[in-house]
Design an enzyme around this catalytic site. Structure first.
Site, short mmCIF file in Angstrom:
data_model
loop_
_atom_site.label_atom_id
_atom_site.label_comp_id
_atom_site.label_asym_id
_atom_site.label_seq_id
_atom_site.Cartn_x
_atom_site.Cartn_y
_atom_site.Cartn_z
N PHE A 20 0.41 2.48 -3.54
CA PHE A 20 0.20 1.09 -3.93
C PHE A 20 0.48 0.21 -2.71
CE2 PHE A 20 1.29 -3.01 -5.80
CZ PHE A 20 0.14 -3.21 -6.55
N ASP A 51 8.72 5.52 -6.14
CA ASP A 51 8.31 4.34 -6.90
C ASP A 51 7.81 4.82 -8.25
OD1 ASP A 51 6.97 2.18 -8.05
OD2 ASP A 51 6.20 1.44 -6.14
N TYR A 68 7.41 -4.29 -16.16
CA TYR A 68 6.36 -4.91 -16.99
C TYR A 68 5.19 -4.00 -17.34
CZ TYR A 68 4.37 -6.08 -12.33
OH TYR A 68 3.91 -6.06 -11.05
N LYS A 69 5.28 -2.72 -16.97
CA LYS A 69 4.19 -1.80 -17.32
C LYS A 69 4.59 -1.04 -18.59
CE LYS A 69 2.75 -1.57 -12.48
NZ LYS A 69 1.41 -2.17 -12.54
N ARG A 76 -10.26 1.92 -14.51
CA ARG A 76 -8.95 2.51 -14.79
C ARG A 76 -8.56 2.26 -16.24
NH1 ARG A 76 -3.34 0.68 -11.84
NH2 ARG A 76 -3.70 -1.14 -13.15
#
Lengths: 418, 418
Positions: B132, B203, B228-229, B377
Site C-alpha cells: 500500500f 501492516d 475503519y476496515k 476489488r
C-alpha cells in the site's frame, strides 16, 4: 465594565453585566450541567448542543447510509481543508493556509522538521523554559532522531528576543502560556526572529477562540493549535496546523503519508508531495472528530472577536479582584501577569495547598484545574462563562478557605489527570 | 460448503448456506441501507447499530456532563490501552502490546523510526513493490529526514525472503495486499528475517478482523493496523500499533509527545519515556473516535475467528466461481491468488473497463471499489455479507456486462475517491 467599581462590585452588579453582555446569548447554545461553574474551558471546552445532532448525523446517516461513498458525497475527504479554512478565519490566515489533522504534538513534529530543513545551516530550536511540555518533548525527540546535530535552547519567557541569534533556526513558542496565562507579543517576537533569519512557530492552544490571533498580520511562519479547548471540538478533537503560503512550495513533509501525496488515489509507488499545504497531511482524516470540531468552530465564527477579548478580560479582571478582595488573607499569589493586556483568558494563583483547594472547589461544582507544582488555574471561556459565575465561584472559594474545607482527607489524593 | 457443487450452485443453495451460517446472526447488528450489497468493508466497514448509541453517550453524557472530569471518570485517558488490549486479543498479542493511536501512517513512521534505531548498523528497509503506497511513502519520508543514509529496497511479493540480507534493518510488509488480496506467510517471512538479523513490521490493515493473525505466534516485532476496515470503527477511526514486549524497554520514540511521557501530568521540562509501550503515544487521544472503534472491536470479539475465516473463504470462492461461470466471456482476469489459502478476504479481477464497470455496479447498489490501473476489488466482510448477497452481486455484474451498461457516459468520469 465602565462605571463599575471593582472594589465594591457585588452579585447584583455582576448580574447587570450579564444582562448587558452581547455574548450572553451564546450560553444557551452549550449543554452545561446544572450546578457547575465551568472554569476549565481552556483544558476541555464545553459541549455545543448541536454537536450531539451533528455526530449522530455523521455516524448514523453519513457513515451508516453512504458508507464508502461518504468520502465524496459528504466531502469527508475535504474536511481537513474545509474546517482548516474556517479556523483560518479565526487566526488571520488565508484559505489554504490551515489544515485540520492529527494531534497538536504530531503537527509540532511535522512543522519543526520542515522548519529545520528550511534553515539547514542553523542548529538551534529556541523555546521557552515554561512552554507546554509536549512542545519541548517533540523538539527533543526530533533532535535526537536527527542525530543530535541540533540543540533545544530554553530561555525565560521574558528573554526570548534576546536569546535569538544567528544560529537560531526556529523560535517555537506558545502564544499564551498554559500555566500562567502570559501572552507573548506575536508580532514583535516574529519580527525579531525574522531579522535574525530565524523562522517562528506559534502554538495557539491557549489563544485561538479567546485571544485575537493574526498570524499573517504578525508575519508568522508556522502555527499549530488545539481543537478541544476554546474551539469546543470535544475530547481529543483533531488539531490544526498553519504554514504561511510563501513556504508551501518548499515544505518537505517528514510524515509523508498518502493523504499528502499529489494524487492519493492513483496509488503510485513513489511519493510526490501535493501542490499546496495538503502535502502536510499524513493519514486518513478523523471524520467523526472533524465533524464535531466543525460545530465548535462554526459557533466561534458567529461571535465577534473583539467582544470575545473584551469579555474575557473583564471576567479575568473581576475574578482577580474578587479573590484579592475576599480571599486576600489566605495567601494566594497571582501567578498570571498583573497587566491584563499581557495575559490570555485565564487567571492563575499559586498557593501551597493549591491541589486540595482545586479538588474542594470541583466537589462544589466549580471546575478549574491544578497545574504542578502549586498553580490553581481558572479559564474564562467568554462564550459560556458569565459575570455572575465569577461571583459565585469566588463565593465558593471563600467558603472553602474560611472553613478549611480543602483540608479534608478526600481532597488530598492526587489523581493522574486533573 | 461441503456437499455444494460450485459448478451448479444457484440462489436457493446460497440461501440455504445463509440459513446454516453460524455468523448470520451478526448481520442484524449492522445498519446496512436497503438495496445495498456492500462488498467494500475492506475500505470502510459498515456501521454497528450500537455505535450510534455509544457516540451519543460519549458526546452527550460523558463530554457534556462530565466535561474535563471525563478523563478519569470515563477512563478516556486509558482508552488507547483498553481498546488496544482488545485488538490484541484479535491479533495474538498480549495485554500491553497494542495501543490505539493516531493514523496507520503516523504509526508506521513511529515504528519504522524505532526499528532503524534498533539496527543502527544496517541501512535497508525492505518492502514489497506493490505494498500500500502510504507504507512506502512513510519509509521514503523517514529516510529522507534521516539524511539519506538508508535505502528503501522494493521486491516483488514472491521474492521477499530472497531479498533479505545482512544489510536489512527492517522488513515492512502488508499482511494482505490491498490490491490483489495476496496473503503473506507471516511466520515464515518473520523467521527468515530474524535469521538474517532483521526486524519485521506487519501492516494488518487488510487482515485484522477477516484473516487469522497471530503476531506473537509468528514472532513478529512490530505491527500497525487500521480501525475503519474490518474492525468497523468508522471513517477515519484511530489506528493501532503493536510492539512485542521484548522490544519495549529499548524503543526510543521519535514522536515523543506528552502522552508518551513517564509522568504526563507532572509537566516536567525534559522528556522521559513511559515504562512500557505507552511511550509510543504522542498527543491527546481521540476520544470520540476511540469510543466508536471500541464498539466495532467488541462486536468482532464476539465472533469466532475460525468461523470468520471459513466463511470469508467460502464467500470468496463462491464469488470467483460465479464470475468465472457466468461472466467468463467478458474478459475478467482473476488478479487474486487462485489458491484461497494464499488470499485474504477479497477477490480482485483485472479488466480494461474496470473503472466504469465498478461505477455501474455501484449505481445498482453493489458497492465494490476500483484500484488503479484496472482492478475491480470486492471485499467480503464475513460479519455482514451473506452467500445470497454474492449471488445477487454477480447477477448485477452479468446484467452490467450483457447490456454494456458500463459503457454509459455517466460511469466514465473518475471521481477522486472510489
Amino acid at each position: 465594565m465602565t462605571g463599575v467599581d471593582l472594589d465594591s462590585i457585588d452579585l447584583k452588579h455582576c448580574e447587570a453585566l450579564d444582562a448587558a453582555d452581547p455574548l450572553a446569548r451564546f450560553r444557551e447554545r452549550f449543554a452545561l450541567p446544572d450546578g457547575v461553574i465551568y472554569l476549565d474551558g481552556n483544558s476541555l471546552g464545553a459541549l455545543p448542543k448541536t454537536a450531539l445532532d451533528r455526530t449522530a448525523e455523521v455516524v448514523g446517516r453519513e457513515w451508516g447510509e453512504s458508507l464508502i461513498r461518504g468520502w465524496t458525497a459528504h466531502r469527508w475527504i475535504d474536511l481537513p481543508r474545509i474546517v482548516g479554512d474556517k479556523i483560518g478565519r479565526l487566526t488571520g490566515a488565508e484559505p489554504g493556509e490551515v489544515l485540520v489533522a492529527d494531534s497538536t504534538s504530531v503537527n509540532l513534529f511535522k512543522l519543526m522538521a520542515a522548519a529545520l530543513r528550511l534553515r539547514p545551516e542553523r542548529r538551534v530550536i529556541l523555546s521557552e523554559r515554561s512552554n507546554f511540555p509536549t512542545d519541548l518533548y517533540i523538539a527533543e525527540g526530533l533532535i535526537e532522531l536527527l542525530g543530535g546535530r541540533h540543540e533545544l535552547r530554553l530561555a525565560d519567557g521574558t528573554d526570548i528576543e534576546g536569546a535569538i541569534d544567528d544560529d537560531t533556526a526556529l523560535v517555537s513558542l506558545t502564544h499564551v502560556n498554559y500555566r500562567t496565562g502570559a501572552l507573548h507579543d506575536m508580532a514583535a517576537i516574529t519580527a525579531r526572529a525574522h531579522r535574525a533569519g530565524a523562522l517562528v512557530l506559534w502554538d495557539l492552544a491557549h489563544s485561538v477562540g479567546a485571544v485575537p490571533v493574526d498570524l499573517n498580520g504578525a508575519g508568522a511562519d508556522f502555527a499549530v493549535g488545539c481543537g478541544y479547548k476554546y474551539l469546543n471540538g470535544g475530547p481529543g478533537a483533531p488539531a490544526f496546523l498553519f504554514a504561511a503560503r510563501r513556504h508551501h512550495a518548499e515544505l518537505r513533509p517528514a510524515l509523508s503519508g498518502w493523504m499528502g501525496h499529489a494524487a492519493p488515489f492513483a496509488f503510485e509507488t513513489g511519493y510526490r508531495p501535493a501542490q499546496g499545504l495538503e502535502r502536510m497531511l499524513t493519514g486518513t482524516p478523523s471524520v467523526i472528530g472533524l465533524a464535531a470540531l466543525e460545530v465548535g468552530v462554526d459557533l466561534m465564527l458567529e461571535a465577534d472577536g473583539a467582544a470575545l477579548r473584551a469579555k474575557s478580560m473583564t471576567l479575568g479582571r473581576l475574578f482577580a479582584k474578587l479573590v484579592e478582595r475576599r480571599c486576600g488573607r489566605y495567601g494566594f499569589r497571582l501567578a498570571s501577569p498583573a497587566d491584563e493586556a499581557s495575559r490570555g483568558s485565564q487567571i492563575c494563583f499559586a498557593h501551597e495547598h493549591g491541589y486540595p483547594i482545586v479538588q474542594a472547589l470541583i466537589a462544589r461544582g466549580v471546575i478549574g484545574d491544578f497545574r504542578a507544582p502549586d498553580i490553581l488555574r481558572f479559564g474564562f471561556a467568554p462564550l459560556y462563562v458569565g459575570h455572575a459565575d465569577i461571583w459565585h465561584a469566588v463565593d465558593h472559594l471563600v467558603t472553602v478557605m474560611e472553613s478549611r474545607e480543602w483540608d479534608r482527607p478526600e481532597f488530598q489524593t492526587r489523581a493522574s489527570v486533573t
